[in-house]
Motif scaffolding. Structure first.
Motif, PDB file in Angstrom:
ATOM      1  N   LEU A 172      14.050   5.090  -6.155  1.00  0.00           N
ATOM      2  CA  LEU A 172      13.653   5.288  -7.551  1.00  0.00           C
ATOM      3  C   LEU A 172      14.053   6.698  -7.976  1.00  0.00           C
ATOM      4  O   LEU A 172      14.141   7.606  -7.154  1.00  0.00           O
ATOM      5  CB  LEU A 172      12.146   5.100  -7.711  1.00  0.00           C
ATOM      6  N   GLY A 173      14.238   6.879  -9.253  1.00  0.00           N
ATOM      7  CA  GLY A 173      14.645   8.182  -9.766  1.00  0.00           C
ATOM      8  C   GLY A 173      13.506   9.190  -9.710  1.00  0.00           C
ATOM      9  O   GLY A 173      12.333   8.858  -9.550  1.00  0.00           O
ATOM     10  N   SER A 174      13.888  10.453  -9.867  1.00  0.00           N
ATOM     11  CA  SER A 174      12.887  11.518  -9.810  1.00  0.00           C
ATOM     12  C   SER A 174      11.906  11.429 -10.984  1.00  0.00           C
ATOM     13  O   SER A 174      10.746  11.831 -10.862  1.00  0.00           O
ATOM     14  CB  SER A 174      13.567  12.884  -9.785  1.00  0.00           C
ATOM     15  N   ILE A 221       9.242   8.890  -9.964  1.00  0.00           N
ATOM     16  CA  ILE A 221       8.367   9.490  -8.955  1.00  0.00           C
ATOM     17  C   ILE A 221       7.397  10.471  -9.622  1.00  0.00           C
ATOM     18  O   ILE A 221       6.203  10.497  -9.314  1.00  0.00           O
ATOM     19  CB  ILE A 221       9.193  10.177  -7.855  1.00  0.00           C
ATOM     20  N   PHE A 222       7.911  11.276 -10.561  1.00  0.00           N
ATOM     21  CA  PHE A 222       7.059  12.234 -11.274  1.00  0.00           C
ATOM     22  C   PHE A 222       5.944  11.515 -12.025  1.00  0.00           C
ATOM     23  O   PHE A 222       4.781  11.927 -11.965  1.00  0.00           O
ATOM     24  CB  PHE A 222       7.903  13.077 -12.243  1.00  0.00           C
ATOM     25  N   PHE A 223       6.269  10.442 -12.743  1.00  0.00           N
ATOM     26  CA  PHE A 223       5.246   9.749 -13.530  1.00  0.00           C
ATOM     27  C   PHE A 223       4.223   9.033 -12.648  1.00  0.00           C
ATOM     28  O   PHE A 223       3.038   8.994 -12.977  1.00  0.00           O
ATOM     29  CB  PHE A 223       5.881   8.783 -14.536  1.00  0.00           C
ATOM     30  N   VAL A 224       4.643   8.503 -11.519  1.00  0.00           N
ATOM     31  CA  VAL A 224       3.684   7.886 -10.599  1.00  0.00           C
ATOM     32  C   VAL A 224       2.758   8.951 -10.020  1.00  0.00           C
ATOM     33  O   VAL A 224       1.536   8.753  -9.928  1.00  0.00           O
ATOM     34  CB  VAL A 224       4.415   7.096  -9.498  1.00  0.00           C
ATOM     35  N   ASP A 225       3.320  10.096  -9.643  1.00  0.00           N
ATOM     36  CA  ASP A 225       2.483  11.194  -9.141  1.00  0.00           C
ATOM     37  C   ASP A 225       1.528  11.702 -10.223  1.00  0.00           C
ATOM     38  O   ASP A 225       0.379  12.043  -9.935  1.00  0.00           O
ATOM     39  CB  ASP A 225       3.350  12.337  -8.626  1.00  0.00           C
ATOM     40  N   MET A 236      -0.612  10.122  -1.145  1.00  0.00           N
ATOM     41  CA  MET A 236       0.518  10.716  -1.851  1.00  0.00           C
ATOM     42  C   MET A 236       1.790  10.675  -0.998  1.00  0.00           C
ATOM     43  O   MET A 236       2.871  10.412  -1.514  1.00  0.00           O
ATOM     44  CB  MET A 236       0.197  12.161  -2.254  1.00  0.00           C
ATOM     45  N   THR A 237       1.640  10.917   0.301  1.00  0.00           N
ATOM     46  CA  THR A 237       2.803  10.884   1.187  1.00  0.00           C
ATOM     47  C   THR A 237       3.392   9.481   1.265  1.00  0.00           C
ATOM     48  O   THR A 237       4.609   9.292   1.138  1.00  0.00           O
ATOM     49  CB  THR A 237       2.414  11.381   2.597  1.00  0.00           C
ATOM     50  N   VAL A 238       2.541   8.486   1.461  1.00  0.00           N
ATOM     51  CA  VAL A 238       3.014   7.099   1.569  1.00  0.00           C
ATOM     52  C   VAL A 238       3.669   6.646   0.268  1.00  0.00           C
ATOM     53  O   VAL A 238       4.751   6.035   0.275  1.00  0.00           O
ATOM     54  CB  VAL A 238       1.849   6.163   1.961  1.00  0.00           C
ATOM     55  N   VAL A 239       3.054   6.958  -0.859  1.00  0.00           N
ATOM     56  CA  VAL A 239       3.618   6.535  -2.149  1.00  0.00           C
ATOM     57  C   VAL A 239       4.958   7.216  -2.392  1.00  0.00           C
ATOM     58  O   VAL A 239       5.935   6.560  -2.798  1.00  0.00           O
ATOM     59  CB  VAL A 239       2.611   6.823  -3.294  1.00  0.00           C
ATOM     60  N   ASP A 240       5.035   8.527  -2.138  1.00  0.00           N
ATOM     61  CA  ASP A 240       6.288   9.240  -2.384  1.00  0.00           C
ATOM     62  C   ASP A 240       7.399   8.780  -1.443  1.00  0.00           C
ATOM     63  O   ASP A 240       8.541   8.593  -1.873  1.00  0.00           O
ATOM     64  CB  ASP A 240       6.079  10.753  -2.257  1.00  0.00           C
ATOM     65  N   VAL A 241       7.079   8.567  -0.165  1.00  0.00           N
ATOM     66  CA  VAL A 241       8.095   8.084   0.781  1.00  0.00           C
ATOM     67  C   VAL A 241       8.557   6.682   0.394  1.00  0.00           C
ATOM     68  O   VAL A 241       9.757   6.374   0.427  1.00  0.00           O
ATOM     69  CB  VAL A 241       7.554   8.121   2.231  1.00  0.00           C
ATOM     70  N   ALA A 242       7.614   5.831  -0.010  1.00  0.00           N
ATOM     71  CA  ALA A 242       7.987   4.470  -0.414  1.00  0.00           C
ATOM     72  C   ALA A 242       8.895   4.489  -1.649  1.00  0.00           C
ATOM     73  O   ALA A 242       9.864   3.724  -1.720  1.00  0.00           O
ATOM     74  CB  ALA A 242       6.734   3.640  -0.693  1.00  0.00           C
TER      75      ALA A 242
END
Length: 175
Positions: free
Chosen positions: A69-71, A74-78, A57-63
């Motif tokens: 990318l917009g918030s 990021i929300f939909f990927v999470d 989760m950390t690597v994906v969010d930092v990338a």
């Protein structure tokens, strides 16, 4: 109907007859694993999976932040990653038990956990009463492979005398 797998500890000479140590793992989607991923993993003592989840989760969010990318993205990927954890939570538990030298004894289909336990122990008692003394099914070892020499299934059986397998006994015969 839900499907349950039954696991028993075998580490340190654990007795397979000690039925109070058996665990039933329900297959399917785990809502709380999807909603509270890290807490659910810690509750079930899946430490390696929890560390991997935090790193992922950390690597994906930092990338995604670095890619600007917009918030919403990021929300939909999470959200998709949380759904993935919810669907794979049972597999993570089974993987963790196999790493700890637990054996998968059986697969049970039942309406709920109580019915699964009842069905499993009815089968368990029937097999023990028959005198086998063995657990219902031992799925603790990996499946055999064809490449190993010295095993009976390593060499395929010979072809029949005619060399034809199927519905037509002769090549080019009537169809």
């Amino acid at each position: 109907m839900p499907v349950y797998t039954v696991h028993a500890p075998t580490a340190n000479g654990g007795d397979i007859q000690a039925t109070d140590g058996f665990l039933f793992v329900r297959d399917g989607f785990h809502f709380w694993a999807a909603i509270l991923g890290v807490i659910w993993l810690a509750w079930h003592r899946l430490w390696i999976a929890m560390i991997g989840w935090i790193v992922l989760m950390t690597v994906v969010d930092v990338a995604m932040v670095q890619l600007r990318l917009g918030s919403t993205a990021i929300f939909f990927v999470d959200l998709l990653l949380a759904l993935l954890l919810g669907f794979e939570a049972s597999s993570l538990r089974r993987w963790s038990y196999s790493r700890r030298n637990w054996r998968q004894l059986d697969i049970i289909v039942a309406d709920d956990l109580e019915a699964a336990e009842r069905r499993f122990f009815e089968r368990w008692g029937t097999r023990r009463a028959a005198g086998s003394g063995q657990p219902p099914v031992d799925r603790g070892a990996p499946p055999p492979v064809r490449d190993r020499s010295g095993q009976s299934f390593a060499n395929p059986p010979p072809l029949p005398a005619g060399g034809i397998i199927g519905l037509f006994p002769e090549p080019g015969g009537q169809r």
